[in-house]
Every structure is written in structure tokens, then in C-alpha cells.
Design a protein around this motif. Structure first.
Motif, PDB file in Angstrom:
ATOM      1  N   THR A 159       5.553  12.250  -7.735  1.00  0.00           N
ATOM      2  CA  THR A 159       5.108  10.862  -7.757  1.00  0.00           C
ATOM      3  C   THR A 159       3.593  10.831  -7.949  1.00  0.00           C
ATOM      4  O   THR A 159       2.871  11.711  -7.459  1.00  0.00           O
ATOM      5  CB  THR A 159       5.456  10.135  -6.445  1.00  0.00           C
ATOM      6  OG1 THR A 159       4.831  10.816  -5.344  1.00  0.00           O
ATOM      7  CG2 THR A 159       6.955  10.077  -6.233  1.00  0.00           C
ATOM      8  N   THR A 160       3.124   9.827  -8.661  1.00  0.00           N
ATOM      9  CA  THR A 160       1.688   9.613  -8.847  1.00  0.00           C
ATOM     10  C   THR A 160       1.363   8.191  -8.411  1.00  0.00           C
ATOM     11  O   THR A 160       2.064   7.239  -8.804  1.00  0.00           O
ATOM     12  CB  THR A 160       1.285   9.815 -10.318  1.00  0.00           C
ATOM     13  OG1 THR A 160       1.572  11.168 -10.709  1.00  0.00           O
ATOM     14  CG2 THR A 160      -0.200   9.549 -10.505  1.00  0.00           C
ATOM     15  N   SER A 161       0.334   8.080  -7.593  1.00  0.00           N
ATOM     16  CA  SER A 161      -0.075   6.762  -7.114  1.00  0.00           C
ATOM     17  C   SER A 161      -1.574   6.593  -7.289  1.00  0.00           C
ATOM     18  O   SER A 161      -2.333   7.572  -7.271  1.00  0.00           O
ATOM     19  CB  SER A 161       0.312   6.577  -5.635  1.00  0.00           C
ATOM     20  OG  SER A 161      -0.319   7.570  -4.829  1.00  0.00           O
ATOM     21  N   TYR A 162      -1.988   5.333  -7.447  1.00  0.00           N
ATOM     22  CA  TYR A 162      -3.413   5.022  -7.581  1.00  0.00           C
ATOM     23  C   TYR A 162      -3.773   4.004  -6.505  1.00  0.00           C
ATOM     24  O   TYR A 162      -3.195   2.914  -6.455  1.00  0.00           O
ATOM     25  CB  TYR A 162      -3.721   4.467  -8.973  1.00  0.00           C
ATOM     26  CG  TYR A 162      -5.193   4.176  -9.179  1.00  0.00           C
ATOM     27  CD1 TYR A 162      -6.074   5.203  -9.508  1.00  0.00           C
ATOM     28  CD2 TYR A 162      -5.694   2.879  -9.026  1.00  0.00           C
ATOM     29  CE1 TYR A 162      -7.428   4.942  -9.683  1.00  0.00           C
ATOM     30  CE2 TYR A 162      -7.053   2.613  -9.206  1.00  0.00           C
ATOM     31  CZ  TYR A 162      -7.911   3.655  -9.522  1.00  0.00           C
ATOM     32  OH  TYR A 162      -9.263   3.403  -9.677  1.00  0.00           O
ATOM     33  N   THR A 205      -1.292  12.757  -6.714  1.00  0.00           N
ATOM     34  CA  THR A 205      -0.028  13.204  -7.304  1.00  0.00           C
ATOM     35  C   THR A 205       0.616  14.241  -6.379  1.00  0.00           C
ATOM     36  O   THR A 205      -0.015  15.231  -6.001  1.00  0.00           O
ATOM     37  CB  THR A 205      -0.238  13.826  -8.692  1.00  0.00           C
ATOM     38  OG1 THR A 205      -0.836  12.857  -9.552  1.00  0.00           O
ATOM     39  CG2 THR A 205       1.085  14.272  -9.298  1.00  0.00           C
ATOM     40  N   VAL A 245      -0.834   2.698  -4.675  1.00  0.00           N
ATOM     41  CA  VAL A 245       0.226   2.035  -5.431  1.00  0.00           C
ATOM     42  C   VAL A 245       0.856   3.042  -6.390  1.00  0.00           C
ATOM     43  O   VAL A 245       0.162   3.659  -7.215  1.00  0.00           O
ATOM     44  CB  VAL A 245      -0.334   0.838  -6.228  1.00  0.00           C
ATOM     45  CG1 VAL A 245       0.784   0.181  -7.041  1.00  0.00           C
ATOM     46  CG2 VAL A 245      -0.979  -0.170  -5.287  1.00  0.00           C
ATOM     47  N   GLN A 246       2.173   3.227  -6.286  1.00  0.00           N
ATOM     48  CA  GLN A 246       2.860   4.198  -7.146  1.00  0.00           C
ATOM     49  C   GLN A 246       2.872   3.714  -8.591  1.00  0.00           C
ATOM     50  O   GLN A 246       3.245   2.583  -8.882  1.00  0.00           O
ATOM     51  CB  GLN A 246       4.292   4.416  -6.648  1.00  0.00           C
ATOM     52  CG  GLN A 246       5.070   5.438  -7.465  1.00  0.00           C
ATOM     53  CD  GLN A 246       6.431   5.741  -6.858  1.00  0.00           C
ATOM     54  OE1 GLN A 246       6.540   6.154  -5.714  1.00  0.00           O
ATOM     55  NE2 GLN A 246       7.471   5.518  -7.652  1.00  0.00           N
ATOM     56  N   ARG A 249       6.964   8.122 -11.449  1.00  0.00           N
ATOM     57  CA  ARG A 249       7.869   8.946 -10.636  1.00  0.00           C
ATOM     58  C   ARG A 249       8.765   9.733 -11.581  1.00  0.00           C
ATOM     59  O   ARG A 249       9.300   9.169 -12.548  1.00  0.00           O
ATOM     60  CB  ARG A 249       8.712   8.064  -9.710  1.00  0.00           C
ATOM     61  CG  ARG A 249       9.613   8.839  -8.750  1.00  0.00           C
ATOM     62  CD  ARG A 249      10.493   7.874  -7.957  1.00  0.00           C
ATOM     63  NE  ARG A 249      11.155   8.533  -6.860  1.00  0.00           N
ATOM     64  CZ  ARG A 249      10.683   8.572  -5.618  1.00  0.00           C
ATOM     65  NH1 ARG A 249       9.530   7.984  -5.334  1.00  0.00           N
ATOM     66  NH2 ARG A 249      11.335   9.199  -4.672  1.00  0.00           N
TER      67      ARG A 249
END
Length: 256
Positions: free
Chosen positions: A98-101, A233, A104-105, A108
Motif C-alpha cells: 500500500t502507498t499513502s500520502y 509505502t 491517505v491511501q 494498493r
């Protein structure tokens, strides 16, 4: 008294005395002794058996007993990770990334990863939600071949260029963790009896934090995460099969 009467009286007394003596003898005569029976000799008794002392069995450890909690330093964890990586010959594992900024995702993905150290081959299969192959990448860490869902060739890229574009490069660094660790400063973020989180920060260049969640059982990196500014990530690995022969067609025969 006349002599004849006296003689008669004496005779009567004498007779009475004799009778009395006779009665006394009959009353005082001891009864004949009974012959005593000889008692049969007692049978010898067998000596009592000695009871062997009870042997105390060692206490059996149960699953309820807690495992010994070992606390490792950052240097010890880094060394254990290097040792694990050197012993790794093959790996097959599932992953979910998963990657979030800023919390906030934004993406996926999930899939499988296969690695062969001797041939330096690595294969990455991205799967759909239903478990079907969406895309594959096969590399000898010089070139990387991208395949579509049907296994047909799409394009060939430089491994270095492709890897630089990945948000979590450490996910593909199996077999190269010794060099990876040596380029970073190490610290411990947290520890439990089951696992420890090792934090690596680069000794030079761009700033980021690389988190490796290591199992204390064999120091396998069960989770690999990289944080750079507001971007995070994470790749969680599961169902890992280590040092088990891979299927002959795993890498598709693209590299000899």
C-alpha cells in the motif's frame, strides 16, 4: 470303758482314716499331662522387595509458557539480517503493498514474488482482486521483461532504471541486504518478544527512513516500509517459503 469296746472304737476310727486318705489321693492326683503337639516350623518369608525411588521426570514445557524475551541492539539486528540474507537461496512469498500520502491511501496492490539467488533471477506477479494475473515482471537484475496478463512480452527495460522508479526498492533487494545495510545507519524503533523493527537511514544522499520488521525466530523481514516526506509505502510479506526448490518454469526461460 471295757477293753473290747475300746478295741472296736479304734478299729472304726482306723477304717475311717483309711477311707479319708483314699478319698484325698483320688482328689489330689494330677491329671495326666497332654502330649504337646510339635508346632510346624514357620515357612521362611521372602524378603520384602525394595521399592525403587520414584524418578522425577523433567517438567515439560507447554505452549502456555512464555518464550524468553531477548532484546537486540541495532547492530545485532543488522548482523542477523545480513546472516539471514546470506543463507537465503530461494524465496517464494505473497505480498500486499500500500502507498499513502499524508495518511491517505493512494494505491494498493497484491501479488507474488519469487527469487533464485544462484541465477540472480526474480519474478514479480501482480494479481487482481480475484487472484488472476494482471501483469508480470521477470529479471536477471540486468534487464527486466514486462509481460501482460496472458504472459506475452510487452517491453524490456533496464533493471536499474525500472528499480529506481519503484517506491519500495528494498522489496526487490533480496540477496543484497548486506550492501543495503552497510550504506545506512541503523537504529531500533521498537521490539516485542516476537519481532523487532529496524530503522535504516542513508549515510549520505536523499533523506528517508527504511523500516524492516524482523521476525525474532529467523530474522526474516516480514514487512518492508519506506517513508520519504509525506509518502509511506508498506509491503507486508506472507506465506513465505524459504530455501525450497522453485518450479522449473518459474522464470519462463527468458534468461539462460
Amino acid at each position: 470303758m471295757k477293753p473290747s469296746i475300746n478295741n472296736l472304737f479304734l478299729a472304726v476310727l482306723l477304717a475311717c482314716s483309711l477311707a479319708a486318705c483314699t478319698d484325698d489321693k483320688s482328689q489330689t492326683a494330677p491329671a495326666p499331662e497332654k502330649t504337646q503337639e510339635t508346632a510346624a516350623p514357620a515357612k521362611p518369608q521372602a524378603p520384602a522387595k525394595e521399592t525403587a525411588p520414584a524418578v522425577q521426570k523433567p517438567a515439560v514445557k507447554t505452549a502456555l509458557q512464555p518464550k524468553k524475551d531477548v532484546t537486540y541492539t541495532a547492530q545485532q539486528l543488522a548482523q542477523r539480517l545480513k546472516e539471514w540474507d546470506k543463507k537465503l537461496s530461494t524465496l517464494s512469498t505473497q505480498f500486499e503493498q500500500t502507498t499513502s500520502y499524508d495518511g491517505v491511501q493512494v494505491s494498493r496492490s497484491r501479488g507474488t514474488l519469487s527469487y533464485d539467488r544462484d541465477r540472480n533471477f526474480l519474478r514479480l506477479d501482480t494479481l487482481t482482486r480475484t487472484g488472476e494475473t494482471e501483469q508480470s515482471a521477470v529479471t536477471d537484475k540486468k534487464e527486466i521483461i514486462i509481460l501482460d496478463e496472458a504472459g506475452s512480452h510487452v517491453t524490456t527495460l533496464s533493471w536499474t532504471d525500472w528499480q529506481q522508479g519503484q517506491p519500495n526498492q528494498a522489496l526487490f533487494d533480496f540477496g543484497n541486504y548486506t550492501a543495503l545495510v552497510d550504506k545506512h545507519n541503523a537504529a531500533v524503533k521498537s521490539q516485542t518478544p516476537q519481532e523487532a523493527v529496524l530503522v535504516l537511514t542513508p549515510k549520505e544522499g536523499e533523506e528517508y527512513e527504511l523500516y524492516l520488521t524482523l521476525s525474532k525466530q529467523d530474522f526474516f523481514p516480514a514487512e518492508i516500509a519506506i517513508k520519504s516526506d509525506l509518502m509511506l509505502t508498506k509491503a507486508a510479506l506472507s506465506a513465505a517459503r524459504k530455501n525450497v526448490p522453485l518450479a522449473e518454469n518459474t522464470f519462463g526461460g527468458f534468461f539462460k
